[in-house]
Design a protein around this motif. Structure first.
Motif, short mmCIF file in Angstrom:
data_model
loop_
_atom_site.label_atom_id
_atom_site.label_comp_id
_atom_site.label_asym_id
_atom_site.label_seq_id
_atom_site.Cartn_x
_atom_site.Cartn_y
_atom_site.Cartn_z
N GLY A 99 0.81 -1.23 0.00
CA GLY A 99 0.00 0.00 0.00
C GLY A 99 0.83 1.26 0.00
N GLY A 128 -1.05 -3.36 3.76
CA GLY A 128 -0.85 -2.22 4.65
C GLY A 128 -1.36 -0.93 4.05
N GLU A 129 -1.55 0.05 4.93
CA GLU A 129 -1.98 1.39 4.52
C GLU A 129 -0.80 2.11 3.87
OE1 GLU A 129 -4.94 2.81 4.83
OE2 GLU A 129 -5.97 1.46 6.22
N GLY A 130 -1.08 3.15 3.12
CA GLY A 130 0.00 3.94 2.54
C GLY A 130 -0.49 4.83 1.43
N LYS A 131 0.43 5.54 0.84
CA LYS A 131 0.13 6.54 -0.19
C LYS A 131 -0.47 5.94 -1.46
CE LYS A 131 4.76 6.45 -2.24
NZ LYS A 131 4.35 5.59 -3.33
N VAL A 133 -2.69 3.41 -1.65
CA VAL A 133 -4.00 2.80 -1.45
C VAL A 133 -5.06 3.41 -2.38
CG1 VAL A 133 -5.91 2.53 0.21
CG2 VAL A 133 -3.57 1.88 0.84
N LYS A 137 -7.20 1.24 -5.13
CA LYS A 137 -8.67 1.27 -5.16
C LYS A 137 -9.15 1.62 -6.56
CE LYS A 137 -9.70 2.55 -0.39
NZ LYS A 137 -10.22 3.61 0.50
N ILE A 149 -7.76 -4.34 2.03
CA ILE A 149 -6.51 -3.99 2.72
C ILE A 149 -6.18 -5.14 3.66
CG2 ILE A 149 -5.42 -2.54 4.46
CD1 ILE A 149 -6.74 -0.15 3.33
N ARG A 151 -3.95 -5.81 6.66
CA ARG A 151 -3.13 -5.13 7.65
C ARG A 151 -2.02 -6.05 8.18
NH1 ARG A 151 -7.74 -2.56 7.39
NH2 ARG A 151 -7.78 -0.31 7.62
#
Length: 181
Positions: A99, A128-131, A133, A137, A149, A151
């Motif tokens: 992500g 994982g989250e991130g720039k 994502v 999407k 996502i 995690r």
């Protein structure tokens, strides 16, 4: 990051388990291929029927974390070439990417739209989250697929399984019918 440990195992091993769980769900008439991208796309499992699953499991188990980023467009393009002429009624791609580390994204959304027009669906899974994502999407939306996502690497198996079951359910038609001779 895929060589980092999680729960006593490397993340890549958990990702391999998730890919193997997809293979378990497939019917003998289904086909599967796996592309990895250490620096450029490589076919870890060439597109083949899921009849003899043991060699597929073996090839998946040899996938290792080799560093490098996720070259998104080259990987999607390789998957598109792999799946284009496979002759199955339904064609689906699961793209697993960090992500926060999607390299070479240019042209991917347009490719996803074109693939959707060819009736190839694309699900993206952000690790994982991130720039990146929002980009992942957009790829899923453009590819008429789903976005998830993960995690933790432990989540991949449930995500992959859910996605394949959701996509394959669209092939089932549940309506009354009258059999005829």
């Amino acid at each position: 990051s895929m060589s980092a440990p999680e729960g006593g195992r490397m993340k890549i091993e958990l990702a391999n388990d998730a890919a193997a769980s997809v293979v378990k769900l497939l019917q003998p008439i289904d086909k599967i291929g796996v592309i990895v991208c250490p620096d450029f796309p490589v076919s870890a499992v060439t597109l083949r029927p899921a009849r003899d699953k043991n060699p597929i499991y073996q090839q998946i188990s040899t996938i290792r974390a080799e560093g490098g980023g996720i070259m998104v467009f080259p990987s999607m393009d390789a998957a598109h070439k792999m799946i284009s002429g496979c002759g199955t009624r339904q064609r689906h791609i699961i793209l697993l990417a960090d992500g926060a580390d999607c390299d070479e994204p240019e042209g991917t959304i347009e490719l996803a739209r074109r693939m959707a027009q060819e009736r190839v669906t694309i699900t993206t899974v952000a690790f994982g989250e991130g720039k990146d994502v929002p980009f992942l999407k957009a790829v899923a939306y453009s590819g008429k697929g789903y976005f998830y996502i993960a995690r933790r690497a432990q989540d991949l198996k449930a995500i992959f399984t859910k996605d394949v079951m959701t996509v394959s359910k669209s092939l089932v038609i549940e309506e009354p019918f009258i059999p005829r001779m």
